[in-house]
Motif scaffolding. Structure first.
Motif, PDB file in Angstrom:
ATOM      1  N   HIS A   1       0.974  -1.137  -0.078  1.00 40.60           N
ATOM      2  CA  HIS A   1       0.007  -0.179  -0.087  1.00 40.60           C
ATOM      3  C   HIS A   1       0.874   1.383  -0.063  1.00 40.60           C
ATOM      4  O   HIS A   1       0.560   2.323  -0.333  1.00 40.60           O
ATOM      5  CB  HIS A   1      -0.964  -0.020   1.181  1.00 40.60           C
TER       6      HIS A   1
ATOM      7  N   GLN B   1       3.042   1.884  -1.952  1.00 43.93           N
ATOM      8  CA  GLN B   1       3.469   2.570  -3.237  1.00 43.93           C
ATOM      9  C   GLN B   1       2.419   3.384  -3.728  1.00 43.93           C
ATOM     10  O   GLN B   1       2.719   4.215  -4.784  1.00 43.93           O
ATOM     11  CB  GLN B   1       3.356   1.174  -4.296  1.00 43.93           C
ATOM     12  N   HIS B   2       1.115   3.467  -3.348  1.00 42.30           N
ATOM     13  CA  HIS B   2       0.367   4.397  -3.798  1.00 42.30           C
ATOM     14  C   HIS B   2       0.294   5.785  -3.294  1.00 42.30           C
ATOM     15  O   HIS B   2      -0.244   6.609  -3.557  1.00 42.30           O
ATOM     16  CB  HIS B   2      -1.305   3.838  -3.085  1.00 42.30           C
TER      17      HIS B   2
ATOM     18  N   ASN C   1       3.038   7.412  -3.540  1.00 40.40           N
ATOM     19  CA  ASN C   1       4.004   8.105  -4.527  1.00 40.40           C
ATOM     20  C   ASN C   1       4.866   8.986  -3.605  1.00 40.40           C
ATOM     21  O   ASN C   1       5.086  10.129  -3.972  1.00 40.40           O
ATOM     22  CB  ASN C   1       3.230   8.880  -5.693  1.00 40.40           C
TER      23      ASN C   1
ATOM     24  N   GLU D   1       4.790  -4.591  -6.154  1.00 37.88           N
ATOM     25  CA  GLU D   1       3.285  -4.606  -6.668  1.00 37.88           C
ATOM     26  C   GLU D   1       2.402  -5.966  -6.355  1.00 37.88           C
ATOM     27  O   GLU D   1       1.310  -5.457  -6.511  1.00 37.88           O
ATOM     28  CB  GLU D   1       3.780  -4.376  -8.340  1.00 37.88           C
TER      29      GLU D   1
ATOM     30  N   THR E   1      -7.744  -1.090  -0.957  1.00 33.85           N
ATOM     31  CA  THR E   1      -7.623   0.602  -0.591  1.00 33.85           C
ATOM     32  C   THR E   1      -8.669   1.469  -1.370  1.00 33.85           C
ATOM     33  O   THR E   1      -9.174   0.953  -2.258  1.00 33.85           O
ATOM     34  CB  THR E   1      -6.061   1.042  -1.068  1.00 33.85           C
TER      35      THR E   1
ATOM     36  N   PRO F   1      -8.830   3.686  -3.855  1.00 33.81           N
ATOM     37  CA  PRO F   1      -7.575   3.969  -4.900  1.00 33.81           C
ATOM     38  C   PRO F   1      -7.089   5.382  -4.975  1.00 33.81           C
ATOM     39  O   PRO F   1      -8.010   6.454  -4.965  1.00 33.81           O
ATOM     40  CB  PRO F   1      -8.178   3.599  -6.194  1.00 33.81           C
ATOM     41  N   PRO F   2      -5.833   5.787  -5.032  1.00 35.55           N
ATOM     42  CA  PRO F   2      -5.644   7.110  -5.275  1.00 35.55           C
ATOM     43  C   PRO F   2      -5.713   7.741  -6.517  1.00 35.55           C
ATOM     44  O   PRO F   2      -5.807   8.830  -6.972  1.00 35.55           O
ATOM     45  CB  PRO F   2      -3.955   7.195  -4.943  1.00 35.55           C
TER      46      PRO F   2
ATOM     47  N   ALA G   1      -4.657   3.115 -10.134  1.00 35.93           N
ATOM     48  CA  ALA G   1      -3.786   2.500  -9.236  1.00 35.93           C
ATOM     49  C   ALA G   1      -3.898   1.012  -8.977  1.00 35.93           C
ATOM     50  O   ALA G   1      -5.123   0.506  -9.035  1.00 35.93           O
ATOM     51  CB  ALA G   1      -4.161   3.263  -7.911  1.00 35.93           C
TER      52      ALA G   1
ATOM     53  N   SER H   1      -4.673  -1.000  -6.588  1.00 41.81           N
ATOM     54  CA  SER H   1      -4.862  -1.154  -5.346  1.00 41.81           C
ATOM     55  C   SER H   1      -5.933  -2.153  -5.202  1.00 41.81           C
ATOM     56  O   SER H   1      -6.091  -2.626  -6.217  1.00 41.81           O
ATOM     57  CB  SER H   1      -5.515   0.217  -4.720  1.00 41.81           C
TER      58      SER H   1
END
Length: 418
Positions: free
Chosen positions: A30, A32-33, A35, A51, A407, A409-410, A414, A416
């Motif tokens: 998580h 990674q989202h 950034n 990933e 998640t 998602p951003p 993404a 997620s």
């Protein structure tokens, strides 16, 4: 109904400790989202490395659930008492985390979606075919809890069926389940539409991804495989191979998944991890049963494993909201302006949030989970009614904490929801 054994089994500290490592895989996935790495090369490399980590962690917990519930199954338990223990193990923490996440969403001033919020509260979101029930869950990680609920509901029947399998054919059944975990998603996908596109990264359409990854019955392959592996170990039919070779095999499977396969592919997610992680779980159980020491069976790792369910429940909204707070924002549904940091500061930030999550997880475990299990998981008076069913004793620290990840998602693309 009869369970598989009369004597209370040995504890499995190594599997308890391994639970935290699986939860950690979800956490780093998580990250990674966010950034959070300002250096594009570092951010890209981090994303590539983690990933598929969340998917691996999810699969581990599904296999572990089947293994541990079978390992601790007893003849003197009832269906009602089994469900009671599962309820008080899972629901109180879930409610507290749900309300905390809901409060943060309200503070962010974002619009809430009533059907999705209600489905999340009652842990039925993974049964819904719309991706909104994953994307807009109040606490997105709990999609895997709705899968675990199916495991718990069906376990009294499944343990009877597994208990009737011939010990000589247990390995054949395990291999068969591993094959089916590959074949069934491939076959089902042929009858599903190629659209709409999934809101999560991956090559498949949303209908294919939902059926293959989120739909609870499709994850029964992992759960039942864990049950059969427990029977193999209990029957003394697991080869005397140490945990280290199985750990290396698991790492190799993960490397293959990130090098040779697309991210978040519905087709391989269960199959590629089922065999190596199942064998690792079984090897560690053998080590525990024989009294051999392991790295994951040390006291600090066991303690972390005990709080891993709480960690799983709260880490996502803490991770996103602490990152949003760096820019004076609320995370909401993940639509905040992300603040990138230099690599050293980004690493320090992630470690600080990890430490915060561990601290808050311990408080949730100590103040909610453990007291609820101690005071309400067993009847105060009276004996056991007639009829029996397997269950996991409340005092046993190896009771599998459901874990997984999803998640808010951003961004629509993404990766997620893992």
């Amino acid at each position: 109904m009869t369970a598989t054994q009369d004597v209370r089994p040995s504890r499995l500290p190594s599997l308890t400790g391994l639970r935290f490592l699986a939860a950690l895989l979800v956490f780093i996935n998580h990250v990674q989202h966010l950034n959070v790495f300002a250096d594009p090369a570092v951010q890209k490399g981090y994303v590539k490395a983690v990933e598929n980590a969340g998917q691996m962690g999810v699969s581990f917990f599904f296999i572990l659930s089947g293994f541990v519930l079978t390992w601790v199954a007893r003849r003197d338990d009832t269906v009602g008492q089994f469900y009671r223990r599962r309820f008080f193990k899972i629901v109180p923490n879930h409610v507290v985390a749900y309300l905390a996440s809901l409060a943060l969403l309200l503070a962010a001033g974002v619009p809430l979606f009533a059907p999705e919020a209600v489905a999340n509260f009652f842990l039925v979101q993974s049964w819904m075919p719309s991706s909104d029930y994953i994307v807009y869950s109040v606490n997105g990680v709990t999609w895997s809890l709705s899968v675990e609920v199916l495991f718990y509901v069906s376990f009294p029947l499944l343990i009877l069926l597994v208990g009737r399998l011939s010990p000589r054919r247990l390995w054949s059944w395990f291999v068969g389940l591993a094959v089916l975990s590959v074949v069934v998603p491939l076959v089902v996908a042929q009858f599903l539409p190629s659209g709409p596109k999934s809101p999560f990264a991956g090559p498949e359409s949303w209908p294919v991804l939902w059926i293959s990854y989120f739909f609870p019955p499709m994850r029964l392959f992992e759960f039942v495989a864990g049950m059969i592996l427990a029977k193999i170990v209990m029957a003394g039919r697991f080869p005397r191979i140490g945990a280290l070779p199985m750990a290396l095999l698991t790492v190799a499977a993960y490397v293959v998944s990130i090098v040779a396969l697309p991210p978040f592919s519905a087709y391989y997610v269960a199959a590629i991890y089922l065999v190596p992680m199942g064998l690792l779980i079984a090897a560690l159980a053998v080590a525990d049963d024989e009294g051999r020491r392991t790295v994951t069976g040390t006291r600090p790792m066991v303690w972390l494993g005990e709080i891993s369910y709480a960690f799983f429940l709260i880490h996502l909204f803490i991770l996103f909201n602490t990152h949003a707070a760096l820019g004076g924002q609320w995370a909401g549904w993940g639509g905040y302006q992300r603040k990138a940091l230099s690599t050293p500061l980004a690493v320090l930030f992630v470690l600080a949030v990890l430490g915060l999550c561990v601290l808050l997880s311990w408080l949730l475990y100590a103040l909610v989970e453990r007291p609820m299990m101690r005071h309400f998981s067993r009847p105060r008076r009276g004996g056991r009614p007639a009829g029996t069913v397997p269950t996991d004793p409340a005092a046993l620290p190896t009771s599998p904490a459901p874990a997984g990840s999803a998640t808010h998602p951003p961004a629509p693309t993404a990766s997620s929801g893992v």
